[in-house]
Design a protein around this motif. Structure first.
Motif, PDB file in Angstrom:
ATOM      1  N   UNK A 129       0.842  -1.199   0.000  1.00 29.05           N
ATOM      2  CA  UNK A 129       0.000   0.000   0.000  1.00 29.05           C
ATOM      3  C   UNK A 129       0.886   1.261   0.000  1.00 29.05           C
ATOM      4  N   UNK A 130       1.950   1.207  -0.768  1.00 31.43           N
ATOM      5  CA  UNK A 130       2.904   2.320  -0.786  1.00 31.43           C
ATOM      6  C   UNK A 130       2.273   3.640  -1.216  1.00 31.43           C
ATOM      7  N   UNK A 131       1.490   3.589  -2.270  1.00 31.97           N
ATOM      8  CA  UNK A 131       0.854   4.816  -2.755  1.00 31.97           C
ATOM      9  C   UNK A 131      -0.093   5.380  -1.691  1.00 31.97           C
ATOM     10  N   UNK A 132      -0.815   4.475  -1.036  1.00 34.53           N
ATOM     11  CA  UNK A 132      -1.703   4.928   0.038  1.00 34.53           C
ATOM     12  C   UNK A 132      -0.906   5.550   1.179  1.00 34.53           C
ATOM     13  N   UNK A 133       0.286   5.018   1.413  1.00 32.20           N
ATOM     14  CA  UNK A 133       1.156   5.583   2.442  1.00 32.20           C
ATOM     15  C   UNK A 133       1.494   7.035   2.127  1.00 32.20           C
TER      16      UNK A 133
END
Lengths: 526, 350
Positions: free
Chosen positions: A148-152
């Motif tokens: 969930x990098x983008x969400x991070x």
């Protein structure tokens, strides 16, 4: 970075999350310490007690993969205690109510358990961040290399918006770029959906613009990302691969899988300055000039386009990469000659709005920061001043979801990866500098003393580390920098390569691998 | 900003009221010698080389620390000032190895430069001399305290800018010297090998361990951008005989004259014997050196064959976050315009 590096020194609050700044961006790390000495507050969130943690006002030793939970919880506290920037939210943002709704459940008590930290520390961090007039967030791959990098990243941006910290000097959202020109490689269209300047390949008007400028037909089909190329190569849908200045045999997840992929393509061209682990698998290797042997520009983390100058001649018949690329392009029937990199920059400026005002004349002494749309534009120190690029700042609330990779009785520890001060990426350069190798000679695994004790492992002992993908042998380094259930291995080394262990699970949006969370077991070698 | 009017060497000048005399003189193009001054650091006023005569003041004043005041009259090179500077150099020289002939710092040594400018040929003082063991524990630099003049720049850069606090002054009086706590040696200390102390040392006390013998005047400096992380530090490559023999930090917007260990000392890969210097073609599992024409010919043949057989979408390229903007631009252009696919990516995610 939304802001400039020199602004670090004037911040009131510095929040470092997922960046071991003093080792990976040492000169920024030093400036953070200067700010701290002048009275700035420092918050550090990281699975390891990194150097900056020793200088911090609050240190949050979070479990790898729980950034979003922590950030949401900090926002919960800020809203609960009325510390948000109401005026800024009203004037400059939208969808705030969505955020309020989502973070309501993220109480410090609940999240403290998920992140394995004291709930009071979440409150303390939230208050410090919110009460700072100029609070800057600095992050790196610790935020992004997750499922969930983008969400991070969105969670980081939500926090900054909540406290009015975007569009302000010495504040902002500041990803620290790990390589000299990773910013420029993105800006120049080294991405499968983007022409230079992030102009989308699938937009007809953009396609038309480039077809006209380049005088050729172009494809509107979005290309493949690196992990997709590796996958395609393995299954036979990618047959020709050209790799310039990159060493996926060390830096990409699941090296055994990369090896199979590279060996499966019909033709592999590698262009580099050394015969890297990747180049060894090539059909043709082209010798390139190093940065000291050519003219050009790099764009740094703060979007500043700076000159690179030729100091020495390249060895033997090695050529600057731009000459090699031009030669091949011409031989493939696309006829275009450039006499110098300066002339290429003029073409870049003509097709890339952000670089419109860039020319070698203007950046001979001090580089300019994009956006710099015209020859009279002074460049942009920090982004989103007064108004956002999209108009209003949009809150993008995101739920915390656990990492895909999870521990079980067979793989009970979470391994996280990163770099050390003395090496750079796959060591093709730093591994050939005697002093650097002397300081950091071999791969190692950081293990907490209690864990080591349980496993009957001593400092300096060789151990076997196994994940669901593979096994490596590396040296135990016993240290309380790391928690009991977490271990750390730097990914630089070919011998004891951390990426033999990592998985290829991707963030579906950015296609970044979940490199920061891998379940492993550690065994004593008998 | 408020300004004041002062007179330096009988010339009137208007300067901001928070200027030091040294800054005002610099603005006028007057060169005042300094050994311990660095504009990034708090004024230290330790070396006394920058002393000037201020009308009305009984003693000579250190221009690096004294702020200007309206109506101030200053002499930067009066007889009294020059004599004071000579005395300082004489005292420093009394306890400095007279080895300029072989000292690596020769040519960029401030002590040497000022002794020359102020005609200090030898010392008039006889006395005890320092005799320290050289700390060569660091793989990157020496600490030779026999050459140290105690200006303190290294200690202050380490504490005020780098904030590592690896080195400090040990002992007092004649025995004052720069060292690590308990004399444990640089390599055993908390030093992060950034070399920022080495870069500011005005004499030959902190010197890089160099593989090459060179004199500064034999080198040319080439301003460039560091090739490691994304900070974009500005630096000068020192070049002698087509070899990079050293790196000095430059005062760029993002690094303010600082570097890290990789930027300062990590340059020897450039001249490394492992460098690729000819195209290689794999024949029967072995690499064989080839000409550029042969390598290009093979690539073009393969591209054309695969393209006519399978189309453009089976091609992919990884461009490079270590190459220049111009090269990244050409790489994606080669793939998009030359080959016909958008499958271009690089390691931004890794």
């Amino acid at each position: 970075m939304t802001n400039s590096i020199a602004e670090v020194k004037d911040a009131d609050v510095i929040f470092v999350i997922g960046s071991n700044t003093t080792e990976n961006h040492p000169v920024i790390g030093a400036q953070m310490k200067q700010a701290k000495a002048q009275g700035a507050k420092l918050i550090v969130a990281d699975p390891r007690k990194i150097d900056l943690a020793n200088d911090s006002d609050v240190f949050l030793q979070i479990k790898p993969g729980t950034n979003i939970a922590l950030l949401n919880s900090m926002m919960n506290v800020i809203i609960e205690e009325g510390l948000e920037d109401k005026k800024y939210i009203a004037e400059r943002t939208e969808d705030y109510e969505e955020l309020v709704k989502l973070v309501k459940a993220y109480t410090p008590e609940k999240i403290g358990e998920i992140c394995e930290i004291d709930p009071e520390d979440i409150r303390k961090a939230a208050r410090i961040y919110a009460k700072g007039d100029k609070s800057g967030i600095y992050y790196a791959m610790g935020i992004t290399q997750h499922k969930k990098g983008t969400h991070g990243v969105m969670a980081v941006s939500n926090l900054a918006l909540l406290c009015g910290n975007i569009g302000k000097e010495s504040a902002g959202v500041n990803p620290l770029r790990g390589q000299n020109n990773v910013q420029g490689a993105c800006d120049m269209g080294g991405l499968p959906a983007d022409y230079p300047g992030y102009q989308k390949v699938f937009k007809p008007e953009i396609q038309e613009k480039f077809e006209k400028t380049w005088n050729t037909k172009l494809s509107p089909k979005v290309g493949l990302t690196i992990p997709e190329v590796i996958h395609g190569a393995e299954e036979g849908s990618v047959n020709f691969l050209y790799i310039m200045g990159e060493n996926p045999m060390i830096s990409d997840p699941d090296i055994n899988h990369v090896k199979k992929a590279l060996d499966n393509v019909d033709f592999l061209v590698v262009q580099d300055i050394f015969l890297t682990e990747t180049a060894e698998r090539a059909d043709v290797v082209l010798p390139a000039a190093s940065f000291a042997e050519k003219e050009g520009t790099f764009t740094n983390s703060e979007r500043r386009i700076q000159r690179v100058r030729k100091a020495v001649e390249a060895p033997g018949e090695a050529k600057p990469d731009w000459v090699i690329l031009m030669d091949i392009m011409n031989r493939l029937g696309y006829d275009k000659k450039y006499s110098s990199p300066s002339e290429i920059m003029d073409e870049i400026a003509s097709v890339t709005p952000q670089y419109g005002g860039i020319s070698y004349d203007r950046i001979s002494k001090i580089g300019l920061q994009w956006p710099c749309p015209s020859k009279s534009h002074p460049g942009t120190k920090y982004l989103h001043k007064g108004v956002f690029a999209r108009g209003k700042g949009l809150f993008m609330p995101q739920e915390y979801v656990g990492s895909v990779e999870s521990v079980d009785s067979e793989y009970p520890y979470i391994m996280t990866t990163g770099r050390v001060l003395y090496h750079y990426h796959s060591r093709s350069m730093t591994g050939r500098v005697e002093g650097l190798n002397k300081k950091a000679p071999v791969s190692f695994i950081e293990i907490n003393p209690a864990t080591a004790n349980r496993l009957n492992i001593e400092d300096g002992e060789k151990v076997k580390v196994t994940s669901r993908r593979g096994t490596i042998t590396t040296m135990a380094k016993i240290t309380d920098i790391i928690g009991e259930d977490t271990v750390f291995i730097p990914f630089h080394y070919a011998d004891g390569a951390a990426n033999v262990l990592t998985g290829t699970e991707l963030d579906p949006i950015a296609k970044i691998p979940e490199l920061k969370v891998t379940a492993v077991r550690i065994e004593k070698i008998l | 900003m408020d300004t004041v009017i002062i007179k330096i060497n009988d010339e009137r000048v208007e300067v901001p009221n928070d200027f030091t005399i040294l800054q005002a003189a610099k603005k006028m193009g007057i060169d005042i010698p300094t050994l311990c001054y660095d504009e990034r650091l708090e004024s230290h006023a330790a070396c006394r080389m920058c002393v000037v005569e201020v009308e009305g003041a009984r003693n000579l004043q250190t221009s690096c620390s004294l702020k200007v005041a309206d109506g101030m009259e200053i002499k930067t090179h009066s007889e009294r000032v020059i004599q004071a500077r000579k005395d300082i150099l004489d005292l420093l020289w009394a306890n400095h190895p007279n080895d300029c002939l072989t000292c690596e710092k020769s040519g960029e040594c401030k002590l040497q430069e000022y002794c020359y400018k102020y005609d200090v040929k030898e010392t008039t003082f006889e006395g005890k001399r320092k005799n320290y063991e050289i700390d060569d524990s660091s793989p990157f630099f020496y600490n030779n305290q026999n050459k140290c003049i105690n200006c303190g720049k290294c200690v202050r850069v380490c504490s005020e800018l780098q904030h590592t606090n690896a080195i400090g002054f040990s002992e007092r009086g004649f025995n004052t010297h720069v060292s690590t706590p308990f004399e444990i040696g640089i390599d055993n200390s908390v030093c992060v090998s950034c070399g920022n102390c080495v870069s500011v040392c005005p004499v030959g006390a902190l010197m890089p361990k160099s593989k090459e013998k060179f004199r500064l005047w034999e080198t040319k400096k080439v301003r460039t951008t560091c090739s490691y992380c994304g900070v974009g530090c500005q630096m000068d490559l020192l070049v002698k005989d087509n070899k990079v023999v050293g790196v000095q930090p430059a005062n760029g917007p993002s690094n303010n004259g600082l570097l890290c260990v990789k930027g300062k000392f990590g340059f020897n890969f450039i001249n490394h014997p492992d460098r690729l210097n000819k195209p290689l073609i794999k024949k029967d599992g072995q690499f064989v050196e080839s000409s550029w024409e042969e390598a290009y010919g093979l690539i073009v043949e393969k591209v054309n064959n695969i393209k006519s057989e399978k189309g453009s979408e089976v091609f992919a390229g990884f461009t490079s976050a270590r190459c220049t903007n111009e090269e990244n631009y050409l790489f994606q252009k080669l793939f998009r315009a030359g080959i016909g696919t958008n499958s271009v990516d690089h390691c931004a995610r890794l």
